[in-house]
Scaffold this motif. Sequence first.
Motif, short mmCIF file in Angstrom:
data_model
loop_
_atom_site.label_atom_id
_atom_site.label_comp_id
_atom_site.label_asym_id
_atom_site.label_seq_id
_atom_site.Cartn_x
_atom_site.Cartn_y
_atom_site.Cartn_z
N ALA A 1 -0.03 1.89 15.42
CA ALA A 1 1.67 1.40 14.95
C ALA A 1 1.17 -0.01 14.24
N CYS A 2 1.06 0.21 12.83
CA CYS A 2 0.57 -0.88 11.89
C CYS A 2 1.32 -2.03 12.07
N MET A 3 0.86 -2.98 12.54
CA MET A 3 1.78 -4.42 12.60
C MET A 3 2.61 -4.34 13.61
N PRO B 1 5.64 -8.03 4.87
CA PRO B 1 5.40 -7.28 6.25
C PRO B 1 3.88 -7.16 6.86
N CYS B 2 3.05 -7.17 6.05
CA CYS B 2 1.61 -7.44 6.27
C CYS B 2 0.93 -7.97 5.09
N HIS B 3 -0.55 -8.03 5.39
CA HIS B 3 -1.50 -8.65 4.35
C HIS B 3 -1.68 -7.76 3.19
N SER B 4 -1.38 -6.51 3.40
CA SER B 4 -1.85 -5.55 2.18
C SER B 4 -0.67 -5.06 1.47
N ALA B 5 0.70 -5.37 1.85
CA ALA B 5 1.69 -4.66 1.22
C ALA B 5 2.05 -4.99 -0.25
N GLY C 1 2.45 5.49 11.69
CA GLY C 1 1.06 4.97 10.92
C GLY C 1 1.45 3.81 10.12
N CYS C 2 0.51 3.53 9.18
CA CYS C 2 0.55 2.54 8.29
C CYS C 2 0.92 2.97 6.95
N ARG C 3 2.13 2.08 6.38
CA ARG C 3 2.63 2.41 5.14
C ARG C 3 1.54 2.27 3.95
N CYS C 4 0.91 1.22 3.99
CA CYS C 4 -0.11 0.93 3.00
C CYS C 4 -1.24 1.85 2.84
N GLN C 5 -1.66 2.40 4.04
CA GLN C 5 -2.65 3.48 4.09
C GLN C 5 -2.20 4.82 3.52
N GLY D 1 4.57 -2.00 13.81
CA GLY D 1 5.90 -1.58 13.00
C GLY D 1 6.28 -2.67 12.14
N TRP D 2 6.95 -1.99 10.87
CA TRP D 2 7.12 -2.41 9.58
C TRP D 2 8.10 -3.75 9.81
N GLY D 3 8.05 -4.77 9.59
CA GLY D 3 9.09 -5.92 9.85
C GLY D 3 9.45 -6.00 11.27
N MET E 1 -9.90 0.13 5.77
CA MET E 1 -10.02 0.49 4.17
C MET E 1 -8.73 0.17 3.33
N TYR E 2 -8.64 -1.27 3.22
CA TYR E 2 -7.75 -1.96 2.52
C TYR E 2 -8.62 -2.55 1.31
N GLY E 3 -7.62 -3.07 0.16
CA GLY E 3 -8.16 -4.03 -0.73
C GLY E 3 -9.51 -3.69 -1.18
FE1 FES Z 1 -0.52 -1.24 7.67
FE2 FES Z 1 0.66 -2.69 5.50
S1 FES Z 1 -1.50 -2.60 6.39
S2 FES Z 1 1.73 -1.36 6.88
#
Ligand code: FES
Length: 383
Positions: A250-252, A270-274, A324-328, A254-256, A195-197
């Motif tokens: 562990a999204c991606m 760092p990810c397609h949603s950021a 977890g995921c920063r974007c979520q 890990g960030w960066g 559930m992004y975008g």
């Molecule tokens: Fe998980 Fe951006 S989609 S950090």
Amino acid sequence: MTDRTHTTAVNDTTGAPLWLLAELTYRCPLQCAYCSNPLDFAAVKEELSTEEWMGVLAQARAMGAVQIGFSGGEPLVRQDLETLVAEARRLGFYTNLITSGLGLDEARIKALHAAGLDHIQISLQASDPDVAAAVAGSPKAHAKKLAMARAVKAAGYPMVLNVVLHRHNIDRIDDIIALCDELGADAVELANCQMYGWAHLNREGLLPSHEQLESAEATTARWRERLAERGRDMRLLFVVPDYYAERPKACMGGWGAIFMTVAPDGAVLPCHSARMLPMSFPNVRERGLHEIWYDSEPFNRYRGDGWMREPCRSCDERHKDVGGCRCQAYLLTGDATATDPVCSLSPDHHLIEAARRQAEHGERPMADLTLRNVHESRIFCRA
Ligand code: FES
Ligand code: SF4
């Protein structure tokens, strides 16, 4: 917000980016209601030129990146795709094309083969042309995709089919797998919609019920047995939606940590949603990739565990799932430093439980989905 350059202890332990996702364009002939592109994709006007992309590829490879995914939007919209694939291959990347199949024809398949493309992943919306048309906004796309999947297979590529599952197609998973089998797929990703975008915008209309999910998993398990009995080597990967997990991913990695996305206009993420996060990301038109990856503030912000709050900060699992995921976390709570609400230990987990409960009840006609479109996107455009 200005972009601070700083060097931290995290920097000293940061490894190279291994994966480069080259989002060549946000343009696409389809309008999928679950598109992960940003809602305001229409604000992105000036795509990187061929020469600028060449520079990105060379810099990423020099930093140690080994895998490249060409995606979008629809990467085949770019007429220089074959040139970029050839350059990536020359530099030593393993090259992947992530496509809807629209814009592909026999000549382009040959040209991509000659350019050295290693791997193609084609997305299918459904087994049923009507469902496919309703979710992607195109009555003709389904037939074209099937024709191109056959052509890709005939050209000798190992073929991965990706089917995004949601409440309107998940009950047809038996037919979907049968279709993939008939098309000769080597692997099928049955990827429940994350559930992004645009998918987040349509969450209510897309999230399957728990019962639908369990039934689809059971069907997939039966198919695995049948395929094995036939000696058919078609791998089935079933990706459970985050909303039905008890711990976040562990999204991606890990960030960066290992993954870098370059957006069509050169923004490095760092990810397609950021890019929907309230922070300003550096651009390859202004800074080198090496500096962006190691020293830019956005890439360092969520590295390591120093940024974490409770309950993650003192949790034994924090190095496994990086909170977890920063974007979520941001999409659900408005705070990108929050524990991903998918985690059952999160104080915001009730948000996930509420979404699950909502998915158990009520009709959600496909006609109510908001298809990705330029008009709506302009409404979301930041000034
Ligand atoms: Fe998980 Fe951006 S989609 S950090
Ligand atoms: Fe992971 Fe944080 Fe949940 Fe612990 S509290 S399991 S670190 S998300």
